[in-house]
Design a protein around this motif. Structure first.
Motif, PDB file in Angstrom:
ATOM      1  N   TYR A  91       9.751   6.371 -15.349  1.00  0.00           N
ATOM      2  CA  TYR A  91       9.094   5.406 -14.476  1.00  0.00           C
ATOM      3  C   TYR A  91       9.212   5.942 -13.050  1.00  0.00           C
ATOM      4  O   TYR A  91      10.320   6.094 -12.528  1.00  0.00           O
ATOM      5  CB  TYR A  91       9.747   4.032 -14.609  1.00  0.00           C
ATOM      6  N   VAL A  92       8.083   6.237 -12.436  1.00  0.00           N
ATOM      7  CA  VAL A  92       8.070   6.919 -11.136  1.00  0.00           C
ATOM      8  C   VAL A  92       7.528   5.983 -10.060  1.00  0.00           C
ATOM      9  O   VAL A  92       6.479   5.340 -10.247  1.00  0.00           O
ATOM     10  CB  VAL A  92       7.210   8.195 -11.198  1.00  0.00           C
ATOM     11  N   PHE A  93       8.262   5.911  -8.946  1.00  0.00           N
ATOM     12  CA  PHE A  93       7.837   5.123  -7.785  1.00  0.00           C
ATOM     13  C   PHE A  93       7.780   6.053  -6.578  1.00  0.00           C
ATOM     14  O   PHE A  93       8.799   6.631  -6.191  1.00  0.00           O
ATOM     15  CB  PHE A  93       8.816   3.973  -7.510  1.00  0.00           C
ATOM     16  N   ASP A  94       6.596   6.217  -6.002  1.00  0.00           N
ATOM     17  CA  ASP A  94       6.419   7.024  -4.792  1.00  0.00           C
ATOM     18  C   ASP A  94       6.292   6.097  -3.587  1.00  0.00           C
ATOM     19  O   ASP A  94       5.426   5.213  -3.559  1.00  0.00           O
ATOM     20  CB  ASP A  94       5.173   7.895  -4.894  1.00  0.00           C
ATOM     21  N   VAL A 101      12.802   8.126  -9.591  1.00  0.00           N
ATOM     22  CA  VAL A 101      12.491   8.363 -11.000  1.00  0.00           C
ATOM     23  C   VAL A 101      13.559   7.699 -11.865  1.00  0.00           C
ATOM     24  O   VAL A 101      14.751   7.962 -11.711  1.00  0.00           O
ATOM     25  CB  VAL A 101      12.425   9.871 -11.326  1.00  0.00           C
ATOM     26  N   ILE A 102      13.113   6.824 -12.770  1.00  0.00           N
ATOM     27  CA  ILE A 102      14.009   6.143 -13.710  1.00  0.00           C
ATOM     28  C   ILE A 102      13.693   6.686 -15.090  1.00  0.00           C
ATOM     29  O   ILE A 102      12.555   6.589 -15.558  1.00  0.00           O
ATOM     30  CB  ILE A 102      13.793   4.612 -13.666  1.00  0.00           C
ATOM     31  N   GLU A 103      14.681   7.296 -15.734  1.00  0.00           N
ATOM     32  CA  GLU A 103      14.469   7.954 -17.025  1.00  0.00           C
ATOM     33  C   GLU A 103      15.320   7.286 -18.092  1.00  0.00           C
ATOM     34  O   GLU A 103      16.504   7.001 -17.882  1.00  0.00           O
ATOM     35  CB  GLU A 103      14.828   9.436 -16.903  1.00  0.00           C
ATOM     36  N   ASN A 104      14.712   7.033 -19.253  1.00  0.00           N
ATOM     37  CA  ASN A 104      15.462   6.376 -20.326  1.00  0.00           C
ATOM     38  C   ASN A 104      14.890   6.786 -21.684  1.00  0.00           C
ATOM     39  O   ASN A 104      13.717   7.141 -21.806  1.00  0.00           O
ATOM     40  CB  ASN A 104      15.394   4.847 -20.167  1.00  0.00           C
ATOM     41  N   LYS A 161       0.810  -1.210   0.000  1.00  0.00           N
ATOM     42  CA  LYS A 161       0.000   0.000   0.000  1.00  0.00           C
ATOM     43  C   LYS A 161       0.854   1.276   0.000  1.00  0.00           C
ATOM     44  O   LYS A 161       0.383   2.346  -0.388  1.00  0.00           O
ATOM     45  CB  LYS A 161      -0.922   0.011   1.225  1.00  0.00           C
ATOM     46  N   GLN A 162       2.091   1.142   0.466  1.00  0.00           N
ATOM     47  CA  GLN A 162       2.965   2.317   0.546  1.00  0.00           C
ATOM     48  C   GLN A 162       3.606   2.674  -0.791  1.00  0.00           C
ATOM     49  O   GLN A 162       4.165   3.763  -0.927  1.00  0.00           O
ATOM     50  CB  GLN A 162       4.085   2.065   1.570  1.00  0.00           C
ATOM     51  N   ILE A 163       3.549   1.777  -1.760  1.00  0.00           N
ATOM     52  CA  ILE A 163       4.235   1.995  -3.037  1.00  0.00           C
ATOM     53  C   ILE A 163       3.220   2.321  -4.126  1.00  0.00           C
ATOM     54  O   ILE A 163       2.325   1.530  -4.416  1.00  0.00           O
ATOM     55  CB  ILE A 163       5.050   0.753  -3.463  1.00  0.00           C
ATOM     56  N   LYS A 164       3.361   3.492  -4.735  1.00  0.00           N
ATOM     57  CA  LYS A 164       2.547   3.892  -5.875  1.00  0.00           C
ATOM     58  C   LYS A 164       3.481   4.129  -7.067  1.00  0.00           C
ATOM     59  O   LYS A 164       4.512   4.791  -6.925  1.00  0.00           O
ATOM     60  CB  LYS A 164       1.777   5.186  -5.579  1.00  0.00           C
ATOM     61  N   ASP A 165       3.124   3.553  -8.230  1.00  0.00           N
ATOM     62  CA  ASP A 165       3.987   3.740  -9.394  1.00  0.00           C
ATOM     63  C   ASP A 165       3.161   4.138 -10.609  1.00  0.00           C
ATOM     64  O   ASP A 165       1.994   3.785 -10.731  1.00  0.00           O
ATOM     65  CB  ASP A 165       4.778   2.462  -9.678  1.00  0.00           C
ATOM     66  N   PHE A 166       3.806   4.896 -11.521  1.00  0.00           N
ATOM     67  CA  PHE A 166       3.173   5.279 -12.775  1.00  0.00           C
ATOM     68  C   PHE A 166       4.269   5.565 -13.804  1.00  0.00           C
ATOM     69  O   PHE A 166       5.449   5.759 -13.462  1.00  0.00           O
ATOM     70  CB  PHE A 166       2.252   6.489 -12.603  1.00  0.00           C
ATOM     71  N   THR A 167       3.890   5.593 -15.083  1.00  0.00           N
ATOM     72  CA  THR A 167       4.836   5.791 -16.177  1.00  0.00           C
ATOM     73  C   THR A 167       4.418   6.997 -17.008  1.00  0.00           C
ATOM     74  O   THR A 167       3.231   7.188 -17.293  1.00  0.00           O
ATOM     75  CB  THR A 167       4.893   4.542 -17.083  1.00  0.00           C
ATOM     76  N   ALA A 190      10.202  -7.928   2.872  1.00  0.00           N
ATOM     77  CA  ALA A 190      10.314  -7.378   4.235  1.00  0.00           C
ATOM     78  C   ALA A 190      10.633  -5.882   4.186  1.00  0.00           C
ATOM     79  O   ALA A 190       9.795  -5.085   3.787  1.00  0.00           O
ATOM     80  CB  ALA A 190      11.340  -8.156   5.039  1.00  0.00           C
ATOM     81  N   LYS A 191      11.870  -5.503   4.534  1.00  0.00           N
ATOM     82  CA  LYS A 191      12.248  -4.097   4.601  1.00  0.00           C
ATOM     83  C   LYS A 191      12.820  -3.564   3.288  1.00  0.00           C
ATOM     84  O   LYS A 191      13.212  -2.400   3.211  1.00  0.00           O
ATOM     85  CB  LYS A 191      13.300  -3.895   5.704  1.00  0.00           C
ATOM     86  N   THR A 192      12.884  -4.406   2.254  1.00  0.00           N
ATOM     87  CA  THR A 192      13.561  -4.033   1.010  1.00  0.00           C
ATOM     88  C   THR A 192      12.600  -3.945  -0.169  1.00  0.00           C
ATOM     89  O   THR A 192      11.849  -4.882  -0.442  1.00  0.00           O
ATOM     90  CB  THR A 192      14.682  -5.043   0.674  1.00  0.00           C
ATOM     91  N   LEU A 193      12.650  -2.794  -0.860  1.00  0.00           N
ATOM     92  CA  LEU A 193      11.929  -2.636  -2.118  1.00  0.00           C
ATOM     93  C   LEU A 193      12.881  -3.038  -3.243  1.00  0.00           C
ATOM     94  O   LEU A 193      13.975  -2.492  -3.368  1.00  0.00           O
ATOM     95  CB  LEU A 193      11.486  -1.182  -2.305  1.00  0.00           C
ATOM     96  N   GLN A 194      12.468  -4.002  -4.060  1.00  0.00           N
ATOM     97  CA  GLN A 194      13.298  -4.511  -5.149  1.00  0.00           C
ATOM     98  C   GLN A 194      12.732  -4.022  -6.485  1.00  0.00           C
ATOM     99  O   GLN A 194      11.591  -4.287  -6.814  1.00  0.00           O
ATOM    100  CB  GLN A 194      13.337  -6.037  -5.122  1.00  0.00           C
ATOM    101  N   ILE A 195      13.568  -3.318  -7.253  1.00  0.00           N
ATOM    102  CA  ILE A 195      13.193  -2.850  -8.589  1.00  0.00           C
ATOM    103  C   ILE A 195      14.042  -3.649  -9.589  1.00  0.00           C
ATOM    104  O   ILE A 195      15.256  -3.476  -9.659  1.00  0.00           O
ATOM    105  CB  ILE A 195      13.448  -1.340  -8.763  1.00  0.00           C
ATOM    106  N   SER A 196      13.403  -4.531 -10.347  1.00  0.00           N
ATOM    107  CA  SER A 196      14.121  -5.413 -11.278  1.00  0.00           C
ATOM    108  C   SER A 196      14.070  -4.843 -12.689  1.00  0.00           C
ATOM    109  O   SER A 196      13.005  -4.437 -13.176  1.00  0.00           O
ATOM    110  CB  SER A 196      13.496  -6.811 -11.269  1.00  0.00           C
TER     111      SER A 196
END
Length: 452
Positions: free
Chosen positions: A159-162, A195-198, A142-148, A210-216
């Motif tokens: 690619y934005v992750f809040d 913010v990931i820009e390409n 619930k804490q992670i919101k993403d949009f492109t 757990a405590k880690t957000l993984q962006i693959s």
């Protein structure tokens, strides 16, 4: 007369302020491009402004220029600890001078409010193509919101992750080959934004452990075309009557660096480069002769390989890999390292004169040498970190190294580790470790030629 003098001084100060503001804006624009060459230009602008601030006694300009030096220097892997310490001191002093806000009076109608502590970012790491953001408390989906976002006119994908209820001490740039830009910053008091820009579309997936957000990242990169019709001169430091540093268990620098240099020569030749060694055996070569040899071979780059050392009482504490490029410097650390390497052949130093040798610097090669140093440092760390633990990044630094003076091409001095440190010394005499380091150096060479 006095009236005109004051008018002249007013106009002069106004012009200087306008000029400084223009340079500051230019430096900020260079930093936005995120390329090595523009970052180095920004670094030089910030350093010039720092000198101007000292002359004009302008505290605000000094703080802004120090912030720029620290940010650009960290991105270039240059040692900016001196500037960082000065910045912290000025910021602390400046905060004392600010008026304290008046305390609000408590009333009977105000109730105590419990505020939930925010998540704090503890570390940022890469595990191959997975970006790991680790916090001090477990996360929920619930804490992670993403949009492109897609800007068709500029052909840019964002690619934005809040991350809600999280905080960061300062903005950070994260680098990854194959991706234009990754930026992490505080979006608002309770939101951390990644913010990931390409320039091309990316396949990105997220998960929480757990405590880690993984962006693959699933990267589809085209093979880089590299011009291998290049001449490289490798210089194994010291040799013959000059053993270099003698460290743990009497291991000698001249032997360790020669074996790394030979392995690097072998790898680069197998990849199609023309490679020459300043010495092919355990013999003494004058410092001035080494760059002269590189010039005679019309080398495209010059790499001098050395091992560092400290005295007995600090031997167990100091370790790490460093790369130096030739530049005037006021860093005491760089001067000490350079003095050790320069002591090999003082007759050369006397020939040119100790106080005037910096006039021989090829300033047009400083930017290119800095880029080469960054690529070599990244190459070594990238290769070694995959197989070995506790490999310390000593960074890229400026230094007045005599062995690099006179080189008519980008030139770098590599300190492959501290031969005085027990763990690092054992690794430096291990064939597998040396081969891994040589492969990393070769990868750094390839990256340099691909990008330049």
């Amino acid at each position: 007369m006095i009236k005109y003098l004051f008018l002249f001084l007013f106009l002069f100060i106004s012009l200087e302020a306008s000029k400084n503001s223009e340079i500051l804006n230019r430096a900020h624009k260079y930093m936005q491009s995120n390329t090595q060459s523009d970052t180095f230009r920004a670094y030089n602008d910030y350093k010039n402004l720092y000198l101007q601030s000292a002359v004009a006694n302008n505290l605000d300009l000094k703080i802004k220029s120090l912030e720029g030096i620290v940010q650009s220097g960290n991105r270039l892997h240059i040692d900016v600890s001196k500037y960082s310490n000065e910045l912290k001191t000025l910021q602390l002093k400046n905060s004392y001078n600010k008026p304290k806000p008046k305390a609000m009076k408590k009333t009977k109608h105000i109730e105590d409010v419990h505020i939930e502590p925010l998540h704090k970012l503890k570390s940022i790491d890469w595990k191959e193509d997975i970006l790991l953001l680790t916090f001090n408390k477990p996360l929920s989906n619930k804490q992670i919101k993403d949009f492109t976002l897609h800007d068709k006119s500029k052909n840019k994908y964002r690619y934005v992750f809040d991350i809600k209820t999280s905080m960061l001490t300062s903005s950070q740039s994260i680098t990854k080959n194959g991706i234009d830009r990754i930026r992490l910053a505080q979006f608002d008091p309770k939101t951390l934004r990644l913010v990931i820009e390409n320039s091309s579309k990316l396949d990105i997936k997220q998960s929480i452990d757990a405590k880690t957000l993984q962006i693959s990242f699933i990267l589809k990169t085209a093979p880089i075309k590299i011009d291998r019709d290049k001449v490289i001169v490798i210089d194994a430091g010291h040799g013959g009557k000059d053993p270099g540093a003698v460290g743990y268990k009497k291991y000698r620098e001249k032997i360790v660096v020669f074996k790394i240099a030979k392995e690097l020569q072998k790898i680069l030749k197998s990849r199609g480069y023309k490679v020459h060694m300043t010495r092919d055996s355990d013999k003494f070569v004058k410092l001035s002769r080494r760059t002269k040899f590189a010039n005679e071979k019309n080398a495209d780059i010059f790499i001098s390989i050395h091992a560092n050392a400290v005295d007995g009482k600090n031997a167990k504490d100091v370790h790490g890999i460093e790369c130096y490029f030739l530049s005037p410097t006021r860093s005491e650390r760089a001067k000490k390292v350079a003095a050790k390497e320069n002591s090999a052949d003082m007759s050369d130093m006397n020939m040119y004169g100790k106080n005037s040798y910096l006039n021989l610097l090829n300033h047009h090669n400083i930017v290119a040498s800095n880029k080469l140093a960054i690529d070599l440092q990244r190459g070594m760390l990238g290769a070694l970190n995959k197989k070995y633990k506790n490999v310390k990044d000593g960074g890229v630094r400026e230094g007045p190294f005599w062995v690099l003076v006179g080189a008519q091409m980008p030139s770098v001095l590599v300190e492959v580790g501290f031969i005085s440190h027990p763990m690092e010394a054992k690794r430096l005499v291990n064939d597998n470790y040396r081969k891994t380091m040589a492969r990393g150096l070769a990868d750094g060479v390839e990256r340099y030629f691909a990008n330049n």
